[in-house]
Scaffold this motif. Structure first.
Motif, mmCIF file in Angstrom:
data_model
loop_
_atom_site.group_PDB
_atom_site.id
_atom_site.type_symbol
_atom_site.label_atom_id
_atom_site.label_comp_id
_atom_site.label_asym_id
_atom_site.label_seq_id
_atom_site.Cartn_x
_atom_site.Cartn_y
_atom_site.Cartn_z
ATOM 1 N N ILE A 195 0.903 -1.125 0.045
ATOM 2 C CA ILE A 195 0.020 0.034 0.035
ATOM 3 C C ILE A 195 0.901 1.345 -0.176
ATOM 4 O O ILE A 195 0.327 2.369 -0.444
ATOM 5 C CB ILE A 195 -1.062 0.062 1.073
ATOM 6 N N GLN A 196 2.214 1.207 0.348
ATOM 7 C CA GLN A 196 3.066 2.218 0.311
ATOM 8 C C GLN A 196 3.361 2.509 -1.104
ATOM 9 O O GLN A 196 3.481 3.613 -1.343
ATOM 10 C CB GLN A 196 4.204 1.981 1.239
ATOM 11 N N GLU A 197 3.871 1.402 -1.679
ATOM 12 C CA GLU A 197 4.302 1.517 -2.957
ATOM 13 C C GLU A 197 3.130 1.874 -4.030
ATOM 14 O O GLU A 197 3.630 2.711 -4.960
ATOM 15 C CB GLU A 197 4.667 -0.056 -3.422
ATOM 16 N N ASN A 198 2.054 1.578 -3.965
ATOM 17 C CA ASN A 198 0.903 2.068 -4.716
ATOM 18 C C ASN A 198 0.050 3.048 -4.161
ATOM 19 O O ASN A 198 -1.034 3.416 -4.719
ATOM 20 C CB ASN A 198 0.004 0.799 -4.950
ATOM 21 N N ASN A 199 0.410 3.947 -3.056
ATOM 22 C CA ASN A 199 -0.344 5.097 -2.531
ATOM 23 C C ASN A 199 -1.713 4.562 -2.247
ATOM 24 O O ASN A 199 -2.522 5.487 -2.564
ATOM 25 C CB ASN A 199 -0.161 6.233 -3.391
ATOM 26 N N LYS A 200 -2.056 3.731 -1.531
ATOM 27 C CA LYS A 200 -3.364 3.034 -1.133
ATOM 28 C C LYS A 200 -3.709 3.232 0.490
ATOM 29 O O LYS A 200 -3.913 2.146 1.022
ATOM 30 C CB LYS A 200 -3.428 1.707 -1.469
ATOM 31 N N SER A 201 -3.406 4.336 1.101
ATOM 32 C CA SER A 201 -3.514 4.427 2.514
ATOM 33 C C SER A 201 -5.061 4.220 2.973
ATOM 34 O O SER A 201 -5.285 4.176 4.081
ATOM 35 C CB SER A 201 -2.911 5.801 2.933
ATOM 36 N N TYR A 202 -5.935 4.380 1.956
ATOM 37 C CA TYR A 202 -7.339 4.027 2.567
ATOM 38 C C TYR A 202 -7.349 2.762 3.354
ATOM 39 O O TYR A 202 -8.416 2.628 3.857
ATOM 40 C CB TYR A 202 -8.160 4.274 1.252
ATOM 41 N N TRP A 203 -6.484 1.890 2.906
ATOM 42 C CA TRP A 203 -6.655 0.452 3.220
ATOM 43 C C TRP A 203 -6.553 0.499 4.993
ATOM 44 O O TRP A 203 -7.173 -0.297 5.681
ATOM 45 C CB TRP A 203 -5.573 -0.521 2.964
ATOM 46 N N TRP A 204 -5.926 1.318 5.595
ATOM 47 C CA TRP A 204 -5.928 1.606 7.014
ATOM 48 C C TRP A 204 -7.390 1.613 7.672
ATOM 49 O O TRP A 204 -7.973 0.907 8.681
ATOM 50 C CB TRP A 204 -5.008 2.610 7.773
ATOM 51 N N LYS A 205 -8.058 2.493 6.871
ATOM 52 C CA LYS A 205 -9.403 2.607 7.515
ATOM 53 C C LYS A 205 -10.561 1.460 7.229
ATOM 54 O O LYS A 205 -11.149 1.309 7.749
ATOM 55 C CB LYS A 205 -10.259 3.828 6.452
ATOM 56 N N ILE A 206 -10.223 0.909 6.077
ATOM 57 C CA ILE A 206 -10.607 -0.389 5.827
ATOM 58 C C ILE A 206 -10.431 -1.744 6.864
ATOM 59 O O ILE A 206 -11.384 -2.234 7.322
ATOM 60 C CB ILE A 206 -10.518 -1.067 4.381
ATOM 61 N N TRP A 207 -9.180 -1.554 7.268
ATOM 62 C CA TRP A 207 -9.013 -2.711 8.477
ATOM 63 C C TRP A 207 -9.506 -1.923 9.894
ATOM 64 O O TRP A 207 -9.528 -3.024 10.759
ATOM 65 C CB TRP A 207 -7.486 -2.504 8.264
ATOM 66 N N GLY A 208 -9.727 -0.612 9.829
ATOM 67 C CA GLY A 208 -9.887 -0.231 11.207
ATOM 68 C C GLY A 208 -8.889 -0.212 12.096
ATOM 69 O O GLY A 208 -8.768 -0.299 13.309
ATOM 70 N N ILE A 209 -7.451 0.135 11.581
ATOM 71 C CA ILE A 209 -6.472 0.374 12.110
ATOM 72 C C ILE A 209 -5.654 1.686 12.466
ATOM 73 O O ILE A 209 -5.934 2.468 11.028
ATOM 74 C CB ILE A 209 -5.259 -0.520 11.525
ATOM 75 N N ASP A 210 -5.478 2.026 13.507
ATOM 76 C CA ASP A 210 -4.660 3.515 13.402
ATOM 77 C C ASP A 210 -3.307 3.356 12.967
ATOM 78 O O ASP A 210 -2.188 2.660 13.624
ATOM 79 C CB ASP A 210 -4.722 3.830 14.866
ATOM 80 N N LYS A 211 -3.037 3.821 11.842
ATOM 81 C CA LYS A 211 -1.670 3.608 11.314
ATOM 82 C C LYS A 211 -0.537 4.158 12.307
ATOM 83 O O LYS A 211 0.611 3.641 12.263
ATOM 84 C CB LYS A 211 -1.611 4.611 9.807
ATOM 85 N N GLU A 212 -0.902 5.198 12.961
ATOM 86 C CA GLU A 212 0.297 5.698 13.848
ATOM 87 C C GLU A 212 0.538 4.923 15.203
ATOM 88 O O GLU A 212 1.776 4.901 15.536
ATOM 89 C CB GLU A 212 -0.047 7.102 14.230
ATOM 90 N N GLU A 213 -0.184 4.073 15.381
ATOM 91 C CA GLU A 213 0.198 3.470 16.613
ATOM 92 C C GLU A 213 0.168 2.028 16.464
ATOM 93 O O GLU A 213 0.715 0.965 17.109
ATOM 94 C CB GLU A 213 -1.293 3.230 17.477
ATOM 95 N N PHE A 214 0.209 1.698 15.056
ATOM 96 C CA PHE A 214 0.462 0.209 14.525
ATOM 97 C C PHE A 214 1.850 -0.185 14.201
ATOM 98 O O PHE A 214 2.446 0.496 13.572
ATOM 99 C CB PHE A 214 -0.376 -0.141 13.251
ATOM 100 N N ASN A 215 2.351 -1.357 15.090
ATOM 101 C CA ASN A 215 3.760 -1.099 14.920
ATOM 102 C C ASN A 215 4.050 -2.839 14.422
ATOM 103 O O ASN A 215 5.037 -3.340 14.780
ATOM 104 C CB ASN A 215 4.859 -1.090 15.927
ATOM 105 N N GLN A 216 2.992 -3.330 13.924
ATOM 106 C CA GLN A 216 3.371 -4.995 13.390
ATOM 107 C C GLN A 216 3.337 -4.953 11.910
ATOM 108 O O GLN A 216 3.399 -3.971 11.155
ATOM 109 C CB GLN A 216 1.974 -5.666 13.915
#
Length: 359
Positions: A195-216
């Protein structure tokens, strides 16, 4: 997260001449402009982007219904016995609407373009599914992508998918791909890198994950079944899909395996399966469980739209100096005037065109 990732399906039937006329006008305008054009199509005049070219197998027209829509292909034919209509559904559409929602959207558009099958009662066009992709996403503290950990038939093709960015003279591995379409194919993917390679940051919303706090990490197991693979299961219609897709996915996960190497066991056949493979196999039975998106549709679309706007702004900024120079106006002071004139030209054209095409 698990969901369908792609669906390709053709329909045996026709669309009326006035719809083909609109698509032809759109294609001609796209050819002149060198890029897709906006057309209002069908009984509800929905906005679609018509491309300058079609695709193989006789599909002269190609149009896209939007970020959360599908790509459609239409033949210029009046023979209802031919497979004149085809649609390819995007992963984002499945993520937002689920399988049943996608199916409803497909039939709604067929109705909008007056699609008909053959027979006395103008039956609905019959369908023939040619590809199905399905994915499983897992959170992980660590996972390794290695072709050496796959067990598969020697005739299967294999390859890595690399990042475009080169770091320390090496490129990161985004995915490993085993098999080929139109047969069976499996992809093991580092989804965060993808998603970084293809600029698809909307996946974080689909997963329901806070990108800033996710470290996995997020590992994706994607199963792809092409036309030949589906034929072995006699899977063609939506009814077939709903009855057999679990068997198709389970079979592919059995034929192509990913192991967690045991150094004490030298026989690869007896190596334990990766936890991702076990979880994927166990999750097959939940394919048609009720799916509720983690993110609101409008929120995801808004973020995706903002990403596109930023990309367009960047392209305009990169091209503007060359445009000014080509016009013979080298001073920056002329830029506002050039932009204003061009915007007036663009904004004045859509409604003047009798085919309702935005040039």
């Amino acid at each position: 997260y698990q969901n369908f990732e792609r669906l390709d399906v053709a329909f045996q039937g026709i669309v009326p001449e006035h719809v083909l006329y609109t698509l032809e006008a759109g294609r001609e305008a796209a050819e002149r402009n060198g890029s897709p054009v906006l057309v209002w199509l069908g009984r509800n005049e929905i906005p679609v982007m018509v491309a300058a070219t079609g695709v193989k197998n006789g599909y002269r027209y190609s149009f896209d219904t939007g970020l959360d829509g599908e790509t459609w292909f239409i033949s210029n034919s009046d023979d209802p016995l031919q497979w004149n209509i085809m649609v390819s559904v995007k992963s984002l559409t499945f993520a937002l609407y689920g399988y049943q929602g996608v199916k409803d959207k497909i039939y709604a558009l067929l109705d909008n373009i007056y699609a008909e099958g053959y027979g006395e009662n103008n039956e609905l066009p019959k369908e023939a599914i040619s590809r199905i992709d399905y994915c499983f996403d897992f959170k992980a503290d660590y996972f390794e992508i290695s072709l050496n950990n796959f067990i598969f038939h020697s005739r299967c093709k294999k390859k890595y998918l690399y990042s475009k960015e080169i770091i320390s003279a090496e490129r990161k591995i985004i995915a490993a791909i085993i098999g080929s379409i139109p047969n069976r194919q499996i992809v093991l993917c580092d989804k965060i890198l993808e998603i970084q390679e293809n600029n698809k940051s909307y996946w974080w919303k689909i997963w329901g994950i806070d990108k800033e706090e996710f470290n996995q990490k997020i590992c994706r197991v994607e199963i792809r079944a092409g036309k030949k693979e589906l034929k072995t299961f006699n899977l063609r219609t939506f009814d077939d899909l709903e009855n057999k897709i679990g068997d198709v996915i389970a079979s592919i996960l059995k034929e192509i395996k990913y192991i967690a190497p045991d150094l004490n066991n030298e026989n690869p056949i007896n190596q334990p399966l990766s936890p991702f493979w076990k979880k994927s196999q166990n999750s097959v039975k939940n394919i048609f469980s009720e799916y509720i998106p983690n993110a609101k549709i409008n929120s995801v679309i808004k973020e995706y739209t903002n990403l596109l706007i930023e990309q367009y702004k960047e392209k305009i900024s990169d091209m503007l100096p060359a445009c000014i120079a080509a016009l013979g106006k080298e001073e920056a002071a002329h830029i506002p005037g050039v932009l204003e004139g061009y915007l007036q030209q663009v904004s004045g054209s859509p409604r003047k065109n009798k085919f309702k095409i935005q040039k």
